[in-house]
Design an enzyme around this catalytic site. Sequence first.
Site, PDB file in Angstrom:
ATOM      1  N   CYS A  81       0.829  -1.213   0.000  1.00 29.41           N
ATOM      2  CA  CYS A  81       0.000   0.000   0.000  1.00 29.41           C
ATOM      3  C   CYS A  81       0.867   1.267   0.000  1.00 29.41           C
ATOM      4  CB  CYS A  81      -1.006  -0.057   1.141  1.00 29.41           C
ATOM      5  SG  CYS A  81      -2.441   0.974   0.820  1.00 29.41           S
ATOM      6  N   HIS A 177      -3.127  -5.264   1.731  1.00 27.51           N
ATOM      7  CA  HIS A 177      -2.487  -5.494   3.030  1.00 27.51           C
ATOM      8  C   HIS A 177      -2.537  -6.979   3.409  1.00 27.51           C
ATOM      9  CE1 HIS A 177      -2.225  -1.286   4.647  1.00 27.51           C
ATOM     10  NE2 HIS A 177      -3.092  -1.079   3.675  1.00 27.51           N
ATOM     11  N   GLU A 179      -0.968  -8.502   5.631  1.00 24.58           N
ATOM     12  CA  GLU A 179      -0.702  -8.755   7.061  1.00 24.58           C
ATOM     13  C   GLU A 179      -1.986  -8.860   7.879  1.00 24.58           C
ATOM     14  OE1 GLU A 179      -0.466  -5.865   5.607  1.00 24.58           O
ATOM     15  OE2 GLU A 179      -1.085  -4.266   6.977  1.00 24.58           O
TER      16      GLU A 179
HETATM   17  N1  GLN Z   1      -3.610   6.294   0.916  1.00 25.49           N
HETATM   18  C1  GLN Z   1      -2.384   6.002   1.587  1.00 25.49           C
HETATM   19  C2  GLN Z   1      -1.222   6.794   1.022  1.00 25.49           C
HETATM   20  O1  GLN Z   1      -1.396   7.553   0.139  1.00 25.49           O
HETATM   21  C3  GLN Z   1      -2.061   4.540   1.538  1.00 25.49           C
HETATM   22  C4  GLN Z   1      -3.040   3.764   2.366  1.00 25.49           C
HETATM   23  C5  GLN Z   1      -2.490   2.551   3.025  1.00 25.49           C
HETATM   24  O2  GLN Z   1      -1.280   2.346   3.101  1.00 25.49           O
HETATM   25  N2  GLN Z   1      -3.364   1.762   3.564  1.00 25.49           N
HETATM   26  O3  GLN Z   1      -0.139   6.611   1.483  1.00 25.49           O
END
Ligand code: GLN
Length: 198
Positions: A81, A177, A179
């Site tokens: 992410c 994610h 995890e």
């Molecule tokens: N929207 C977040 C960002 O721009 C990422 C979201 C996340 O890591 N769950 O970093």
Amino acid sequence: MSAPQIGVLALQGDVREHLAALSAVGADPIPVRRRSELDAVDALLIPGGESTTISLLLRELELTEPLRDRLADGMPAYGSCAGMILLASEILDAGARGRAATALGGIDMAVRRNAFGRQVDSFEGDIDFEGLDEPVHAVFIRAPWVERIGPNVQVLAQAAGHPVAVRQGRVLATSFHPEVTGDRRIHRLFVDIVAGQA
Ligand code: GLN
């Protein structure tokens, strides 16, 4: 052979969950918050969180350039992410100037932050993942997607018509994610990549 020592960047996000997942698949993970710790690890996992905040903390801790250098030197890495965003070579919608997310350049790709839009801020679903027999239950939280990949980037999974898991050499990134689900296959893949077995 001793287990590879994998660092988990411990500035924000599910640090504990990633440490536990890596331990569960035979790695020897340690949290990384400072330069000496970064220098000591064989590989690095960058958790989710907020990429602009993680970028700011990296700058404050003077870790941005060392991390960029290690990636350029071929350190294996996995970003989930926000971690995927940081591992990109180009970030679309990177955030306001002065506090934008920093592209560290582990993978030749352009990644769009918060790509799935507000209505589907967070969602989950089963997606096919290259090399895995059973689909992965993927949890997306204000997730990015990939809009451009370079010639050496392999797409491992897609959602909404865009790559959401990619690999270039020994660097892996997912929009979702792993995890949070208890499924350790993505962490196992990363450990295998670090060990040169995938
Ligand atoms: N929207 C977040 C960002 O721009 C990422 C979201 C996340 O890591 N769950 O970093």
